[in-house]
Design an enzyme around this catalytic site. Structure first.
Site, PDB file in Angstrom:
ATOM      1  N   SER A   1       5.339  44.143 -47.601  1.00 47.83           N
ATOM      2  CA  SER A   1       5.185  42.701 -47.815  1.00 47.83           C
ATOM      3  C   SER A   1       6.202  41.973 -46.952  1.00 47.83           C
ATOM      4  O   SER A   1       7.222  42.559 -46.561  1.00 47.83           O
ATOM      5  CB  SER A   1       5.467  42.408 -49.301  1.00 47.83           C
ATOM      6  OG  SER A   1       5.803  41.058 -49.489  1.00 47.83           O
TER       7      SER A   1
ATOM      8  N   TYR B   1      11.475  43.317 -56.558  1.00 48.29           N
ATOM      9  CA  TYR B   1      10.223  43.399 -55.781  1.00 48.29           C
ATOM     10  C   TYR B   1      10.540  43.562 -54.290  1.00 48.29           C
ATOM     11  O   TYR B   1       9.982  44.442 -53.624  1.00 48.29           O
ATOM     12  CB  TYR B   1       9.369  42.152 -56.006  1.00 48.29           C
ATOM     13  CG  TYR B   1       8.063  42.167 -55.222  1.00 48.29           C
ATOM     14  CD1 TYR B   1       7.057  43.094 -55.531  1.00 48.29           C
ATOM     15  CD2 TYR B   1       7.836  41.285 -54.163  1.00 48.29           C
ATOM     16  CE1 TYR B   1       5.864  43.125 -54.805  1.00 48.29           C
ATOM     17  CE2 TYR B   1       6.642  41.312 -53.440  1.00 48.29           C
ATOM     18  CZ  TYR B   1       5.664  42.226 -53.762  1.00 48.29           C
ATOM     19  OH  TYR B   1       4.489  42.276 -53.032  1.00 48.29           O
TER      20      TYR B   1
HETATM   21  N1  LIG Z   1      -1.565  39.494 -52.222  1.00 47.54           N
HETATM   22  C1  LIG Z   1      -0.524  39.221 -51.455  1.00 47.54           C
HETATM   23  O1  LIG Z   1      -0.300  38.053 -51.031  1.00 47.54           O
HETATM   24  C2  LIG Z   1       0.437  40.300 -51.066  1.00 47.54           C
HETATM   25  C3  LIG Z   1       1.508  39.964 -50.235  1.00 47.54           C
HETATM   26  C4  LIG Z   1       2.368  40.955 -49.821  1.00 47.54           C
HETATM   27  C5  LIG Z   1       2.165  42.263 -50.232  1.00 47.54           C
HETATM   28  N2  LIG Z   1       1.128  42.568 -51.049  1.00 47.54           N
HETATM   29  C6  LIG Z   1       0.981  43.983 -51.460  1.00 47.54           C
HETATM   30  O2  LIG Z   1      -0.373  44.346 -51.410  1.00 47.54           O
HETATM   31  C7  LIG Z   1      -0.611  45.451 -52.282  1.00 47.54           C
HETATM   32  C8  LIG Z   1      -1.905  45.221 -53.043  1.00 47.54           C
HETATM   33  O3  LIG Z   1      -1.746  44.119 -53.906  1.00 47.54           O
HETATM   34  P1  LIG Z   1      -2.876  43.013 -54.132  1.00 47.54           P
HETATM   35  O4  LIG Z   1      -2.361  41.752 -53.564  1.00 47.54           O
HETATM   36  O5  LIG Z   1      -4.193  43.534 -53.737  1.00 47.54           O
HETATM   37  O6  LIG Z   1      -2.766  42.856 -55.730  1.00 47.54           O
HETATM   38  P2  LIG Z   1      -3.791  43.215 -56.908  1.00 47.54           P
HETATM   39  O7  LIG Z   1      -5.085  42.549 -56.710  1.00 47.54           O
HETATM   40  O8  LIG Z   1      -3.020  42.899 -58.158  1.00 47.54           O
HETATM   41  O9  LIG Z   1      -3.970  44.778 -56.770  1.00 47.54           O
HETATM   42  C9  LIG Z   1      -2.934  45.655 -57.132  1.00 47.54           C
HETATM   43  C10 LIG Z   1      -3.553  46.991 -57.414  1.00 47.54           C
HETATM   44  O10 LIG Z   1      -2.500  47.909 -57.772  1.00 47.54           O
HETATM   45  C11 LIG Z   1      -2.893  48.556 -58.958  1.00 47.54           C
HETATM   46  N3  LIG Z   1      -1.767  49.084 -59.713  1.00 47.54           N
HETATM   47  C12 LIG Z   1      -0.725  48.417 -60.264  1.00 47.54           C
HETATM   48  N4  LIG Z   1       0.074  49.266 -60.918  1.00 47.54           N
HETATM   49  C13 LIG Z   1      -0.474  50.496 -60.793  1.00 47.54           C
HETATM   50  C14 LIG Z   1      -0.137  51.778 -61.270  1.00 47.54           C
HETATM   51  N5  LIG Z   1       0.923  51.982 -62.061  1.00 47.54           N
HETATM   52  N6  LIG Z   1      -0.909  52.832 -60.929  1.00 47.54           N
HETATM   53  C15 LIG Z   1      -2.009  52.651 -60.170  1.00 47.54           C
HETATM   54  N7  LIG Z   1      -2.409  51.450 -59.696  1.00 47.54           N
HETATM   55  C16 LIG Z   1      -1.636  50.395 -60.020  1.00 47.54           C
HETATM   56  C17 LIG Z   1      -3.672  47.506 -59.737  1.00 47.54           C
HETATM   57  O11 LIG Z   1      -4.420  48.113 -60.768  1.00 47.54           O
HETATM   58  P3  LIG Z   1      -5.013  47.240 -61.998  1.00 47.54           P
HETATM   59  O12 LIG Z   1      -6.270  46.608 -61.449  1.00 47.54           O
HETATM   60  O13 LIG Z   1      -5.270  48.252 -63.040  1.00 47.54           O
HETATM   61  O14 LIG Z   1      -3.970  46.221 -62.357  1.00 47.54           O
HETATM   62  C18 LIG Z   1      -4.516  46.944 -58.616  1.00 47.54           C
HETATM   63  O15 LIG Z   1      -5.601  47.785 -58.329  1.00 47.54           O
HETATM   64  C19 LIG Z   1       0.639  45.551 -53.164  1.00 47.54           C
HETATM   65  O16 LIG Z   1       1.409  46.658 -52.740  1.00 47.54           O
HETATM   66  C20 LIG Z   1       1.387  44.257 -52.899  1.00 47.54           C
HETATM   67  O17 LIG Z   1       2.785  44.400 -53.027  1.00 47.54           O
HETATM   68  C21 LIG Z   1       0.253  41.614 -51.480  1.00 47.54           C
END
Ligand SMILES: NC(=O)c1ccc[n+]([C@@H]2O[C@H](COP(=O)([O-])OP(=O)(O)OC[C@H]3O[C@@H](n4cnc5c(N)ncnc54)[C@H](OP(=O)(O)O)[C@@H]3O)[C@@H](O)[C@H]2O)c1
Length: 317
Positions: free
Chosen positions: A148, A173
């Protein structure tokens, strides 16, 4: 020229495992890989959400969609999932370390690690090490770890990695996301040197890369607000909404890292516009702390020690 989904090479015959594929970037990554012919394995902690994701992906999939139970906050589950992959396939071409949690109040994983460090970094560290034998000798095998822009504000606080003395959920984080990119670079270094893990020697053809999505509209922010109950953050996200790009756009850097022939070993990719907040995939700068070999090696060593000391509470093989 912009790199888009249509630039993804044919993935037929390749097995791609995406962690956290039940929503957001993971779901979009699995959708893109499956629509280009890969067998997409959805590594999810909720079977119900995984089934829903599979139903959503099937209409556009050109390859099979498979489900894998995986809770990264439980090392026994991580071990079971890696063993299951070995049993089912005996090989792996792409591992996308995508799952993550953001800024909850201080909580612990099943083995007692701080939740963000434990899930975002340690869970993926353990999972990757367990899967390296399956990636070995696969042509074009890659491990992509999702970080991130928070990495730029992060610091690896080796005196208090778990926030036991003082917990700041945003610092935790940022630290976990800095750990993600430091891990990706150190893994590449070790693979090049033939020491990616106990069982990884000789696997120098595996590439390790990192990617970040900029700001993408996913469940990350609503889940974070739901966990910490902050009305100020809820309002801030509403006001910032026009800055956010779609989850599909946010997934492009990790798809570039996973599939583009021009992606480099140890490369780090993110959006090309608005200071890396949105746009098309390009190489982006890495936080200085992750470029420091001493910090990377120390993180690797501490992570190994923490895992060795952890006693899985489940029926870990
Ligand atoms: N969105 C952004 O703006 C942004 C920015 C920078 C970095 N990121 C990074 O992008 C990645 C994906 O995030 P996202 O934005 O797509 O968020 P998201 O929609 O909340 O997806 C997160 C995923 O991680 C899963 N997860 C959480 N804890 C877990 C665990 N203990 N075991 C297995 N799976 C788990 C969630 O499962 P559940 O569905 O069961 O909750 C969900 O499938 C993350 O690493 C995040 O740090 C995102």
């Amino acid at each position: 020229m912009a790199w888009t989904l249509s630039d993804i090479p044919d993935q037929t015959g390749r097995i791609a495992l995406v962690t956290g594929a039940s929503s957001g970037l993971g779901l979009e990554t699995a959708r893109a890989l499956a629509s280009h012919g890969a067998t997409a394995v959805l590594g999810c902690r909720s079977r119900t959400k995984a089934e829903a994701a599979r139903r959503e992906l099937l209409p556009t999939a050109a390859g099979p969609i498979d489900l894998l139970d995986l809770d990264l906050a439980d090392l026994a589950s991580v071990e079971r999932a890696a063993a299951e992959m070995a049993d089912r396939y005996g090989r792996l071409d792409l591992l996308i370390n995508n799952a993550g949690v953001m800024a909850p109040p201080r909580r612990l994983t099943r083995q007692g690690f701080e939740l963000q460090f434990g899930t975002n970094h340690l869970g993926h560290f353990a999972f990757t090490r367990a899967l390296l034998p399956l990636l070995r000798h696969r042509p074009g095998a890659r491990v992509v770890t999702v970080t991130s822009g928070a990495q730029y504000f992060g610091r690896l606080d080796f005196d208090d990695l778990q926030g036991e003395r003082r917990y700041d959920r945003w610092k935790a984080y940022s630290q976990s996301k800095l750990a993600n990119v430091a891990f990706a670079l150190e893994l590449q270094q070790r693979l090049d040197a033939g020491s990616g893990g106990d069982t990884a020697s000789g696997s120098s053809r595996i590439l390790s890369l990192a990617a970040h999505p900029g700001l993408a509209r996913t469940n990350l922010q609503p889940d974070s607000v739901a966990a910490n109950g902050s009305r100020v953050e809820a309002l801030a996200y509403r006001l910032m909404d026009p800055l956010f790009q779609s989850a599909a756009m946010g997934a492009l850097p990790q798809l570039f890292a996973a599939t583009a022939p021009e992606a480099q070993p140890g490369g780090h990719y993110g959006p090309n516009r608005w200071g890396g907040m949105r746009g098309w995939p390009t190489a982006v700068r890495i936080a200085p702390a992750a470029l420091d070999p001493e910090q990377r090696q120390r993180l690797w060593q501490v992570s190994e020690e923490l895992l060795a000391r952890a006693i899985p509470t489940g029926d870990c093989p």
